[in-house]
Motif scaffolding. Sequence first.
Motif, PDB file in Angstrom:
ATOM      1  N   SER A   5       0.839  -1.193   0.000  1.00 52.50           N
ATOM      2  CA  SER A   5       0.000   0.000   0.000  1.00 52.50           C
ATOM      3  C   SER A   5       0.881   1.252   0.000  1.00 52.50           C
ATOM      4  CB  SER A   5      -0.915   0.006   1.217  1.00 52.50           C
ATOM      5  OG  SER A   5      -0.148   0.149   2.371  1.00 52.50           O
ATOM      6  N   GLY A   6       0.302   2.354  -0.485  1.00 54.07           N
ATOM      7  CA  GLY A   6       1.114   3.559  -0.578  1.00 54.07           C
ATOM      8  C   GLY A   6       0.289   4.821  -0.704  1.00 54.07           C
ATOM      9  N   LEU A   7       1.007   5.926  -0.866  1.00 55.19           N
ATOM     10  CA  LEU A   7       0.401   7.252  -0.983  1.00 55.19           C
ATOM     11  C   LEU A   7       1.073   8.011  -2.114  1.00 55.19           C
ATOM     12  CD1 LEU A   7       0.668   8.525   2.689  1.00 55.19           C
ATOM     13  CD2 LEU A   7      -1.459   8.092   1.485  1.00 55.19           C
ATOM     14  N   ALA A   8       0.290   8.801  -2.833  1.00 63.38           N
ATOM     15  CA  ALA A   8       0.901   9.778  -3.734  1.00 63.38           C
ATOM     16  C   ALA A   8       0.866  11.092  -2.984  1.00 63.38           C
ATOM     17  CB  ALA A   8       0.099   9.897  -5.017  1.00 63.38           C
ATOM     18  N   ASP A   9       1.877  11.929  -3.125  1.00 62.17           N
ATOM     19  CA  ASP A   9       1.863  13.168  -2.369  1.00 62.17           C
ATOM     20  C   ASP A   9       0.614  13.972  -2.679  1.00 62.17           C
ATOM     21  OD1 ASP A   9       2.877  15.276  -0.703  1.00 62.17           O
ATOM     22  OD2 ASP A   9       2.877  16.373  -2.575  1.00 62.17           O
ATOM     23  N   GLY A  10       0.009  14.510  -1.640  1.00 63.66           N
ATOM     24  CA  GLY A  10      -1.170  15.340  -1.818  1.00 63.66           C
ATOM     25  C   GLY A  10      -2.462  14.549  -1.932  1.00 63.66           C
ATOM     26  N   GLU A  11      -2.386  13.224  -2.040  1.00 60.98           N
ATOM     27  CA  GLU A  11      -3.607  12.426  -2.123  1.00 60.98           C
ATOM     28  C   GLU A  11      -4.319  12.436  -0.773  1.00 60.98           C
ATOM     29  OE1 GLU A  11      -5.035  10.717  -4.695  1.00 60.98           O
ATOM     30  OE2 GLU A  11      -3.560  11.698  -5.977  1.00 60.98           O
ATOM     31  N   LYS A  12      -5.630  12.364  -0.826  1.00 59.36           N
ATOM     32  CA  LYS A  12      -6.383  12.359   0.427  1.00 59.36           C
ATOM     33  C   LYS A  12      -6.565  10.933   0.947  1.00 59.36           C
ATOM     34  CE  LYS A  12      -8.975  16.630   0.026  1.00 59.36           C
ATOM     35  NZ  LYS A  12      -8.516  17.102  -1.288  1.00 59.36           N
ATOM     36  N   ASP A  13      -6.372   9.953   0.080  1.00 56.09           N
ATOM     37  CA  ASP A  13      -6.620   8.567   0.465  1.00 56.09           C
ATOM     38  C   ASP A  13      -5.415   7.711   0.117  1.00 56.09           C
ATOM     39  OD1 ASP A  13      -9.436   9.055   0.998  1.00 56.09           O
ATOM     40  OD2 ASP A  13      -9.576   9.296  -1.172  1.00 56.09           O
ATOM     41  N   TRP A  14      -5.439   6.503   0.656  1.00 54.96           N
ATOM     42  CA  TRP A  14      -4.444   5.520   0.240  1.00 54.96           C
ATOM     43  C   TRP A  14      -4.657   5.234  -1.238  1.00 54.96           C
ATOM     44  CZ3 TRP A  14      -0.705   4.665   3.546  1.00 54.96           C
ATOM     45  CH2 TRP A  14      -0.953   4.921   4.900  1.00 54.96           C
ATOM     46  N   LEU A  15      -3.593   4.865  -1.922  1.00 59.58           N
ATOM     47  CA  LEU A  15      -3.712   4.497  -3.335  1.00 59.58           C
ATOM     48  C   LEU A  15      -4.560   3.226  -3.426  1.00 59.58           C
ATOM     49  CD1 LEU A  15       0.002   4.982  -4.424  1.00 59.58           C
ATOM     50  CD2 LEU A  15      -1.924   6.410  -5.078  1.00 59.58           C
ATOM     51  N   LYS A  16      -5.659   3.307  -4.143  1.00 57.90           N
ATOM     52  CA  LYS A  16      -6.548   2.149  -4.261  1.00 57.90           C
ATOM     53  C   LYS A  16      -6.784   1.872  -5.738  1.00 57.90           C
ATOM     54  CE  LYS A  16      -7.850   1.370   0.099  1.00 57.90           C
ATOM     55  NZ  LYS A  16      -8.641   2.348   0.806  1.00 57.90           N
ATOM     56  N   LYS A  17      -6.874   0.571  -6.064  1.00 55.13           N
ATOM     57  CA  LYS A  17      -6.997   0.222  -7.481  1.00 55.13           C
ATOM     58  C   LYS A  17      -8.299   0.743  -8.109  1.00 55.13           C
ATOM     59  CE  LYS A  17      -3.631  -3.335  -7.167  1.00 55.13           C
ATOM     60  NZ  LYS A  17      -3.252  -4.654  -6.811  1.00 55.13           N
ATOM     61  N   ASP A  18      -9.362   0.933  -7.301  1.00 55.76           N
ATOM     62  CA  ASP A  18     -10.618   1.430  -7.880  1.00 55.76           C
ATOM     63  C   ASP A  18     -10.546   2.944  -8.179  1.00 55.76           C
ATOM     64  OD1 ASP A  18     -10.687   2.414  -5.343  1.00 55.76           O
ATOM     65  OD2 ASP A  18     -12.559   1.415  -4.741  1.00 55.76           O
ATOM     66  N   ARG A  19      -9.428   3.581  -7.887  1.00 59.00           N
ATOM     67  CA  ARG A  19      -9.268   5.017  -8.193  1.00 59.00           C
ATOM     68  C   ARG A  19      -8.222   5.229  -9.282  1.00 59.00           C
ATOM     69  NH1 ARG A  19      -6.748   7.368  -4.056  1.00 59.00           N
ATOM     70  NH2 ARG A  19      -7.266   9.419  -4.852  1.00 59.00           N
ATOM     71  N   LEU A  20      -7.940   4.158 -10.041  1.00 61.75           N
ATOM     72  CA  LEU A  20      -6.829   4.208 -10.997  1.00 61.75           C
ATOM     73  C   LEU A  20      -6.863   5.433 -11.911  1.00 61.75           C
ATOM     74  CD1 LEU A  20      -6.105   0.596 -12.288  1.00 61.75           C
ATOM     75  CD2 LEU A  20      -4.617   2.137 -11.001  1.00 61.75           C
ATOM     76  N   GLU A  21      -8.043   5.692 -12.479  1.00 66.51           N
ATOM     77  CA  GLU A  21      -8.122   6.770 -13.472  1.00 66.51           C
ATOM     78  C   GLU A  21      -7.770   8.119 -12.824  1.00 66.51           C
ATOM     79  OE1 GLU A  21     -11.712   6.533 -15.799  1.00 66.51           O
ATOM     80  OE2 GLU A  21     -11.316   8.577 -16.554  1.00 66.51           O
ATOM     81  N   GLU A  22      -8.344   8.318 -11.639  1.00 60.88           N
ATOM     82  CA  GLU A  22      -8.100   9.556 -10.882  1.00 60.88           C
ATOM     83  C   GLU A  22      -6.599   9.703 -10.563  1.00 60.88           C
ATOM     84  OE1 GLU A  22      -9.278  10.977  -6.458  1.00 60.88           O
ATOM     85  OE2 GLU A  22     -10.473   9.346  -7.314  1.00 60.88           O
ATOM     86  N   ILE A  23      -6.000   8.598 -10.143  1.00 63.95           N
ATOM     87  CA  ILE A  23      -4.582   8.620  -9.774  1.00 63.95           C
ATOM     88  C   ILE A  23      -3.721   8.938 -10.999  1.00 63.95           C
ATOM     89  CG2 ILE A  23      -2.647   7.133  -9.031  1.00 63.95           C
ATOM     90  CD1 ILE A  23      -4.858   5.700  -7.244  1.00 63.95           C
ATOM     91  N   HIS A  24      -4.061   8.302 -12.135  1.00 58.78           N
ATOM     92  CA  HIS A  24      -3.272   8.542 -13.349  1.00 58.78           C
ATOM     93  C   HIS A  24      -3.429   9.990 -13.823  1.00 58.78           C
ATOM     94  CE1 HIS A  24      -3.343   3.950 -14.251  1.00 58.78           C
ATOM     95  NE2 HIS A  24      -2.496   4.287 -13.311  1.00 58.78           N
ATOM     96  N   THR A  25      -4.631  10.531 -13.693  1.00 59.19           N
ATOM     97  CA  THR A  25      -4.857  11.911 -14.124  1.00 59.19           C
ATOM     98  C   THR A  25      -4.074  12.879 -13.236  1.00 59.19           C
ATOM     99  OG1 THR A  25      -7.086  11.210 -14.649  1.00 59.19           O
ATOM    100  CG2 THR A  25      -6.686  13.572 -14.714  1.00 59.19           C
ATOM    101  N   ALA A  26      -4.071  12.586 -11.928  1.00 61.57           N
ATOM    102  CA  ALA A  26      -3.359  13.486 -11.001  1.00 61.57           C
ATOM    103  C   ALA A  26      -1.853  13.475 -11.287  1.00 61.57           C
ATOM    104  CB  ALA A  26      -3.618  13.062  -9.563  1.00 61.57           C
ATOM    105  N   ASP A  27      -1.334  12.334 -11.737  1.00 67.37           N
ATOM    106  CA  ASP A  27       0.052  12.233 -12.223  1.00 67.37           C
ATOM    107  C   ASP A  27       1.051  12.875 -11.261  1.00 67.37           C
ATOM    108  OD1 ASP A  27       2.096  11.619 -13.940  1.00 67.37           O
ATOM    109  OD2 ASP A  27       1.875  13.444 -15.119  1.00 67.37           O
TER     110      ASP A  27
END
Length: 477
Positions: free
Chosen positions: A263-285
Amino acid sequence: MIGRRNFLKAAGIGVAAGLVSPELALGKTPIVQSAIDKKKSTYEDLYFDVAVVGAGPGGIPAAVAAAREGAKVVLIEEDWAPGGAPVDMFVTFVCGSPRVGIFREMIQQLNAKHDLDGLPDPSFGEAGYNGMTHFWHPTSFIQVIQKMIEAESNLSLMCGAPVVDTIVEKKKGNIEVKGVQVMRNAMLQNIYAKVTIDATGTGLVSAAAGCEFMYGNESKSDFNESVGLEVGDGKVQPCTWMFIAQKIKRDAVFPLDKLKGSSGLADGEKDWLKKDRLEEIHTADKGIYLFWGTTVKCKKTYDNSEVAAAQMLGLKQLEHNIRIINEAGFSVNLAPKIGVRECRRIKGDYVITADDIINGVMPDDKVADAHYSLDAWGMQIPESVKHGPPYGIPYRALTPLKTEGLLTAGRIISGTKIAHSSYRVQPICAVIGEAAGTAAAMAAIQNKRTRDIDLKDLQARLDAKGLFDYTKNRKKK
Ligand SMILES: Cc1cc2nc3c(=O)[nH]c(=O)nc-3n(C[C@H](O)[C@H](O)[C@H](O)COP(=O)(O)OP(=O)(O)OC[C@H]3O[C@@H](n4cnc5c(N)ncnc54)[C@H](O)[C@@H]3O)c2cc1C
């Protein structure tokens, strides 16, 4: 421990406040024989009011606080840079409260100059939270901490100096700690202090002095706790090897969906990195990610060789994820050391229990506020009691049993395994450290034993530094 005979031989040069060279004291460099090493010491003995061992979340506030009280302080660290777990284990993510005092100063500097988004983060919040999951680069901690230490004229930082023994005198079964011995360049050096603070995270200084300590899971009945194991098994929480993944190719997309069990975090993310948020995570880049890489069990976390073996096993477990991340165009920066969550807990005049935390006990000798869940890995704690109210850390948990001249700070203070799982987080280690440093300076400057300082005076000084603001502000609401 260095025995009484050798201590007395070394002590013949007399204890002085502050840094006094042996040339001044005797006109020549004394030769001290060590019980653990037959080599002659060619480094001169040093003298301080307060010696803090371990420049981690507990030790740094302890040293800064003692220096601000007017004591001559040395902060001794075995690594080549101060920081402790955030720097050498990449634990750069903060849990729990309160974020007050010297810890708050550090977080303010990190937010102001080292935000990974490149902009100052103004949303510090009343209790020091910015309301977001958030981390900083480990080297940012080094830069901020080093500046904080340099600003203190009474404080000397001694890095690359592992403490290898504790200087003690035994009196009728009681232990008097007189300082510590460091190893430099395969030679020993004695550092004498009126008060020593053990902030090693492992309790090595206290253990070497002969203090009683606790280790691993107890039975519930040992300390009359309402949660925990019926029969203690002596196990500690697992170790975790953390890493930071960073984008090195222009169009790289983080391969979260291909990673196994990390498990992990991207800086500035409000939540843990979760696979169901993939698109959001990729867009935030975001480009930089902190990962709780892999978890390994280690039976004896006080034994460096066993921890090293656990770390090697961890590398095997990480191979799959490292390959996937590298192939996707990211570097993987492993923390220099696998993260050790739990080691010795030094038994004090009081042992904090799970029920003290569940019931939010505020003892009369409170020296720090604390607020975090019971987070004992691998142990079932009912949700109904897991996330309790704020509680207080008693001064008696910092005074090792039958020992004088020594205080503990950080995660090694006196508490049960389950209680420790709450107060081990960084903000709480820091306020414990600030309290220990303030108390040590009072004892050293007033020539008193650590148990004889005026507790009301200590509490008033801590209150004036804002250390109790967290619970005071909560009461006002
Ligand atoms: C994997 C992991 C994840 C965690 N997650 C979080 C989290 O998300 N949020 C959070 O707030 N907390 C977290 N923690 C807990 C927190 O990081 C630690 O409990 C905290 O750092 C303890 O602080 P400390 O000062 O007591 O010890 P440490 O941080 O261990 O510092 C001790 C220092 O003493 C030095 N030292 C040790 N022995 C000697 C010696 N013989 N001579 C000289 N120096 C010595 C060490 O090098 C080190 O710098 C986590 C811990 C781990 C391991």
